[in-house]
Motif scaffolding. Structure first.
Motif, PDB file in Angstrom:
ATOM      1  N   HIS A 106       7.554   2.302  -9.750  1.00 36.82           N
ATOM      2  CA  HIS A 106       8.275   2.173  -8.472  1.00 36.82           C
ATOM      3  C   HIS A 106       9.251   0.998  -8.556  1.00 36.82           C
ATOM      4  O   HIS A 106       8.969   0.011  -9.200  1.00 36.82           O
ATOM      5  CB  HIS A 106       7.278   1.954  -7.334  1.00 36.82           C
ATOM      6  CG  HIS A 106       6.261   3.042  -7.203  1.00 36.82           C
ATOM      7  ND1 HIS A 106       6.452   4.175  -6.442  1.00 36.82           N
ATOM      8  CD2 HIS A 106       5.020   3.181  -7.775  1.00 36.82           C
ATOM      9  CE1 HIS A 106       5.389   4.948  -6.510  1.00 36.82           C
ATOM     10  NE2 HIS A 106       4.498   4.370  -7.330  1.00 36.82           N
ATOM     11  N   GLY A 166       0.161   1.932  -3.567  1.00 40.78           N
ATOM     12  CA  GLY A 166      -1.166   2.471  -3.334  1.00 40.78           C
ATOM     13  C   GLY A 166      -2.265   1.446  -3.431  1.00 40.78           C
ATOM     14  O   GLY A 166      -3.450   1.790  -3.394  1.00 40.78           O
ATOM     15  N   THR A 169       0.828  -1.207   0.000  1.00 44.44           N
ATOM     16  CA  THR A 169       0.000   0.000   0.000  1.00 44.44           C
ATOM     17  C   THR A 169       0.858   1.250   0.000  1.00 44.44           C
ATOM     18  O   THR A 169       0.574   2.222  -0.721  1.00 44.44           O
ATOM     19  CB  THR A 169      -0.937  -0.002   1.223  1.00 44.44           C
ATOM     20  OG1 THR A 169      -1.732  -1.194   1.216  1.00 44.44           O
ATOM     21  CG2 THR A 169      -1.858   1.204   1.199  1.00 44.44           C
ATOM     22  N   ARG A 197       4.007  -0.591 -11.778  1.00 41.59           N
ATOM     23  CA  ARG A 197       3.158   0.582 -11.864  1.00 41.59           C
ATOM     24  C   ARG A 197       2.206   0.633 -10.680  1.00 41.59           C
ATOM     25  O   ARG A 197       1.533  -0.342 -10.343  1.00 41.59           O
ATOM     26  CB  ARG A 197       2.354   0.569 -13.163  1.00 41.59           C
ATOM     27  CG  ARG A 197       1.542   1.866 -13.378  1.00 41.59           C
ATOM     28  CD  ARG A 197       0.849   1.919 -14.729  1.00 41.59           C
ATOM     29  NE  ARG A 197      -0.150   0.875 -14.862  1.00 41.59           N
ATOM     30  CZ  ARG A 197      -0.041  -0.145 -15.713  1.00 41.59           C
ATOM     31  NH1 ARG A 197       1.049  -0.280 -16.468  1.00 41.59           N
ATOM     32  NH2 ARG A 197      -0.977  -1.068 -15.794  1.00 41.59           N
ATOM     33  N   GLY A 198       2.163   1.792 -10.033  1.00 45.71           N
ATOM     34  CA  GLY A 198       1.277   1.977  -8.903  1.00 45.71           C
ATOM     35  C   GLY A 198      -0.087   2.451  -9.320  1.00 45.71           C
ATOM     36  O   GLY A 198      -0.406   2.587 -10.503  1.00 45.71           O
ATOM     37  N   ARG A 199      -0.912   2.761  -8.352  1.00 42.45           N
ATOM     38  CA  ARG A 199      -2.274   3.206  -8.627  1.00 42.45           C
ATOM     39  C   ARG A 199      -2.281   4.541  -9.380  1.00 42.45           C
ATOM     40  O   ARG A 199      -3.177   4.809 -10.198  1.00 42.45           O
ATOM     41  CB  ARG A 199      -3.056   3.336  -7.307  1.00 42.45           C
ATOM     42  CG  ARG A 199      -4.523   3.673  -7.483  1.00 42.45           C
ATOM     43  CD  ARG A 199      -5.188   3.903  -6.143  1.00 42.45           C
ATOM     44  NE  ARG A 199      -5.217   2.675  -5.353  1.00 42.45           N
ATOM     45  CZ  ARG A 199      -6.155   1.730  -5.461  1.00 42.45           C
ATOM     46  NH1 ARG A 199      -7.113   1.848  -6.363  1.00 42.45           N
ATOM     47  NH2 ARG A 199      -6.124   0.672  -4.689  1.00 42.45           N
ATOM     48  N   ASP A 200      -1.262   5.387  -9.117  1.00 42.86           N
ATOM     49  CA  ASP A 200      -1.210   6.693  -9.769  1.00 42.86           C
ATOM     50  C   ASP A 200      -0.477   6.636 -11.102  1.00 42.86           C
ATOM     51  O   ASP A 200      -0.084   7.678 -11.645  1.00 42.86           O
ATOM     52  CB  ASP A 200      -0.525   7.714  -8.855  1.00 42.86           C
ATOM     53  CG  ASP A 200       0.876   7.276  -8.449  1.00 42.86           C
ATOM     54  OD1 ASP A 200       1.309   6.157  -8.845  1.00 42.86           O
ATOM     55  OD2 ASP A 200       1.542   8.043  -7.735  1.00 42.86           O
ATOM     56  N   ASP A 201      -0.231   5.402 -11.626  1.00 41.86           N
ATOM     57  CA  ASP A 201       0.443   5.178 -12.911  1.00 41.86           C
ATOM     58  C   ASP A 201       1.918   5.564 -12.900  1.00 41.86           C
ATOM     59  O   ASP A 201       2.557   5.609 -13.966  1.00 41.86           O
ATOM     60  CB  ASP A 201      -0.261   5.950 -14.048  1.00 41.86           C
ATOM     61  CG  ASP A 201      -1.610   5.330 -14.387  1.00 41.86           C
ATOM     62  OD1 ASP A 201      -1.770   4.105 -14.172  1.00 41.86           O
ATOM     63  OD2 ASP A 201      -2.504   6.073 -14.838  1.00 41.86           O
ATOM     64  N   SER A 202       2.471   5.802 -11.737  1.00 38.20           N
ATOM     65  CA  SER A 202       3.909   6.040 -11.640  1.00 38.20           C
ATOM     66  C   SER A 202       4.627   4.718 -11.422  1.00 38.20           C
ATOM     67  O   SER A 202       4.030   3.737 -10.950  1.00 38.20           O
ATOM     68  CB  SER A 202       4.218   6.994 -10.492  1.00 38.20           C
ATOM     69  OG  SER A 202       3.790   6.431  -9.252  1.00 38.20           O
TER      70      SER A 202
END
Length: 223
Positions: free
Chosen positions: A223, A166, A162, A216-221
């Motif tokens: 990691h 996210g 999380t 890819r995270g929830r914000d499309d960035s």
């Protein structure tokens, strides 16, 4: 004295009284039917019940009562013994067998109680180990997950997912393999898939392996 032993001593009077009453009933039936109707094995029932539910001392008491009851029933229904020693010998053999049975049942009960206590302790230890492992996993500064080879899904993932992506652990657990693979950066996807397949083929059950990929995270960035 353990809890089971204390409970047996505290509540053992009623089973003892019931076993003695059963001995008296069998003795009455034995006297009524005479020597031609075999009832010796029936005396084993109250002895076993007393030893199991009330302990060694109660088992011995009922064994003595059963042997005495059998002896009296035989003398009253079969007074043809020419030598009293024969009746005494038979009574002694019955007494010995009843006492041995009571001791066996008592030890069997103790072994069962020890086994139950051992299983309970192991379950408690296992639960504590699992809680400790869960705390360690949640405290790790990296994403830790368990891959189920049967269902080909993630069966556990720590809460760090999380903070990084996210995504909640529940969301990841509901995600299919193809959807998880879509979260991996295209430049890392082929390498990650090859390393994963190699790990699945070579690692033993419960072994671990590390993989370093961009996700890819929830914000499309990434990691």
């Amino acid at each position: 004295m353990n809890t089971a032993a204390r409970l047996r001593r505290r509540h053992g009077v009623l089973p003892l009284a019931g076993a003695l009453a059963l001995v008296a009933s069998v003795a009455w039936l034995d006297d009524l039917t005479g020597p031609h109707f075999l009832l010796e094995p029936v005396y084993l029932i109250p002895v076993s019940l007393a030893a199991w539910y009330s302990g060694r001392r109660s088992g011995a008491i009922v064994a003595c009562a059963a042997a005495l009851a059998w002896f009296v029933a035989q003398l009253s229904s079969a007074p043809q013994f020419a030598d009293p020693l024969v009746a005494i010998w038979n009574g002694a053999l019955h007494l010995g067998s009843f006492v041995l049975l009571g001791e066996f049942v008592c030890r069997l009960h103790a072994a069962r109680a020890d086994l139950t206590a051992s299983v309970t302790r192991r379950n408690v230890d296992l639960a504590e180990q699992r809680r400790l492992a869960a705390r360690v996993a949640e405290a790790m500064p990296a994403i830790l997950y368990i891959w189920d080879l049967t269902t080909e899904r993630i069966s556990y993932i720590n809460g760090h997912v999380t903070a990084v992506l996210g995504l909640t652990p529940a969301e990841v657990l509901e995600t299919e393999r193809a959807d998880l693979a879509a979260l991996v950066h295209p430049e890392d996807a082929a390498r990650a898939a090859g390393e994963f397949d190699q790990a699945v083929a070579s690692l033993a059950d419960a072994d671990a392996y590390d993989v370093d990929v961009r996700v890819r995270g929830r914000d499309d960035s990434w990691h």
